[in-house]
Design a protein around this motif. Structure first.
Motif, PDB file in Angstrom:
ATOM      1  N   PHE A 205      21.310  25.749 -90.840  1.00  0.00           N
ATOM      2  CA  PHE A 205      21.040  24.870 -89.714  1.00  0.00           C
ATOM      3  C   PHE A 205      21.347  25.558 -88.380  1.00  0.00           C
ATOM      4  N   ASP A 206      20.720  25.016 -87.333  1.00  0.00           N
ATOM      5  CA  ASP A 206      20.897  25.581 -85.998  1.00  0.00           C
ATOM      6  C   ASP A 206      21.463  24.584 -84.995  1.00  0.00           C
ATOM      7  N   SER A 207      21.237  23.300 -85.214  1.00  0.00           N
ATOM      8  CA  SER A 207      21.646  22.282 -84.253  1.00  0.00           C
ATOM      9  C   SER A 207      21.921  20.970 -84.971  1.00  0.00           C
ATOM     10  N   GLY A 208      22.300  19.945 -84.204  1.00  0.00           N
ATOM     11  CA  GLY A 208      22.561  18.641 -84.787  1.00  0.00           C
ATOM     12  C   GLY A 208      21.767  17.556 -84.088  1.00  0.00           C
ATOM     13  N   VAL A 209      21.465  16.485 -84.794  1.00  0.00           N
ATOM     14  CA  VAL A 209      20.797  15.314 -84.241  1.00  0.00           C
ATOM     15  C   VAL A 209      21.456  14.074 -84.818  1.00  0.00           C
ATOM     16  N   ASP A 210      21.251  12.941 -84.151  1.00  0.00           N
ATOM     17  CA  ASP A 210      21.815  11.703 -84.673  1.00  0.00           C
ATOM     18  C   ASP A 210      20.938  11.082 -85.742  1.00  0.00           C
ATOM     19  N   ASN A 211      19.653  11.455 -85.747  1.00  0.00           N
ATOM     20  CA  ASN A 211      18.713  10.916 -86.716  1.00  0.00           C
ATOM     21  C   ASN A 211      17.568  11.903 -86.870  1.00  0.00           C
ATOM     22  N   LEU A 212      17.229  12.252 -88.097  1.00  0.00           N
ATOM     23  CA  LEU A 212      16.208  13.272 -88.320  1.00  0.00           C
ATOM     24  C   LEU A 212      14.800  12.799 -87.974  1.00  0.00           C
ATOM     25  N   SER A 213      14.497  11.540 -88.274  1.00  0.00           N
ATOM     26  CA  SER A 213      13.140  11.039 -88.062  1.00  0.00           C
ATOM     27  C   SER A 213      12.865  10.645 -86.621  1.00  0.00           C
TER      28      SER A 213
END
Length: 325
Positions: A205-213
């Motif tokens: 992985f390279d980054s983070g998000v709160d929700n993938l969709s």
């Protein structure tokens, strides 16, 4: 230079034609002169956009699309500046960003997943970011330095989240920094996951998000914060509801829960919103008290949002058992 702000998630943000580095020279639509309150921007080789320019119109539209109709009516954009990349460091940063973008694209099967995203802060912090990059330390509400493990951005179509993080300067203006961020392959990161972490959970992985969709927040880890982020524009605006200590003022002394949900929905993930609704239902059924409800909302929404949303209502009643308030 800027072509469009698309509605779809995979094209949700400002797109630069052929992904070129913006040219240092200004166009005929750009204003070189700026007002006194923007002297710090001019010192950083920023160019003020003219209101008739296409860049200005598109960024303005993208900014308001993430605010909601009600709040948009109470906000006035004063100026939009763009980075010129004319200085040695800025030019090197832009060129390095392109190199890293290509490297991440090769790693991720051809798509570096580059997005435009909003960052809210003080004017001085934004100017420092332009000259020195993102700092390894961030200032807490207690005016103490805290080691920064990541940088949080709002997705292009959720500007409201970063507006709440912005700070009013001495001229009464707030400022947002519009950046390009290399997300690469993102993983879901919750607020608790950020504690003690400074990098992705694995090299995959390279980054983070709160929700993938349907991500509303992007997380760039501190190890990548000055390589995978490229500042592009600064939007300066007047937001009267954020003045007087950062509190939102309304005509009514009552805080409608539906209004609160609408405000927070632009900031929180679907799972967090579902948790909020559950706590509210518990409050309606008298399983928890009003103070307990407020504390749980603060825990979910983040302490940085609580002064903005709750200060006007600290001594007011939060209606919940009837009328949907």
């Amino acid at each position: 230079m800027v072509n469009e702000i698309a509605e779809e998630d995979h094209q949700e943000s400002v797109t630069i034609a052929k992904d070129e580095i913006p040219h240092a020279a200004s166009s005929e639509d750009d204003e070189i002169e700026s007002g006194y309150c923007f002297d710090n921007f001019l010192k950083n080789d920023l160019i003020k956009l003219h209101e008739s320019s296409s860049d200005y119109s598109i960024i303005r539209k993208g900014f308001f699309s993430g605010m909601g109709e009600t709040l948009s009516k109470s906000i006035k954009i004063v100026a939009i500046h763009k980075t010129s990349y004319s200085g040695f460091s800025a030019k090197a940063q832009a060129e390095n960003f392109q190199i890293l973008k290509k490297a991440v694209a090769e790693k991720c099967g051809g798509d570096a997943n580059v997005k435009y995203a909003w960052y809210g802060g003080s004017r001085d912090e934004i100017c420092e970011i332009l000259t020195q990059g993102f700092s390894w330390y961030t200032r807490t509400t207690e005016n103490q330095n805290r080691y920064r493990n990541s940088v949080c951005f709002s997705a292009a179509k959720f500007s409201f989240g970063s507006v709440l993080s912005s700070k009013v300067d001495e001229t009464g203006l707030n400022h947002l920094l519009l950046c390009r961020v290399i997300l690469g392959k993102a993983e879901v990161v919750t607020a608790g996951d950020c504690n003690g972490r400074f990098h992705p959970s694995s090299p995959e992985f390279d980054s983070g998000v709160d929700n993938l969709s349907d991500p509303r927040r992007y997380i760039i880890w501190s190890t990548y914060m000055n390589s995978h982020i490229l500042p592009g524009f600064i939007i300066s605006f007047e937001a009267p509801f954020l003045r007087d200590g950062g509190t939102i003022k309304t005509r009514s002394p009552w805080l409608r829960f539906t209004t609160l949900l609408s405000m927070l929905s632009r900031r929180l993930s679907p799972s967090e919103m579902a948790s909020l609704e559950k706590h509210y239902k518990d409050f309606q059924e008298k399983k928890i008290t009003k103070p307990q409800l407020i504390e749980r909302i603060k825990e979910i929404a983040g302490r940085q949002l609580s002064p903005t949303i709750f200060s006007p209502y600290t001594n007011k009643k939060l209606q919940g058992c009837s009328g949907g308030k």
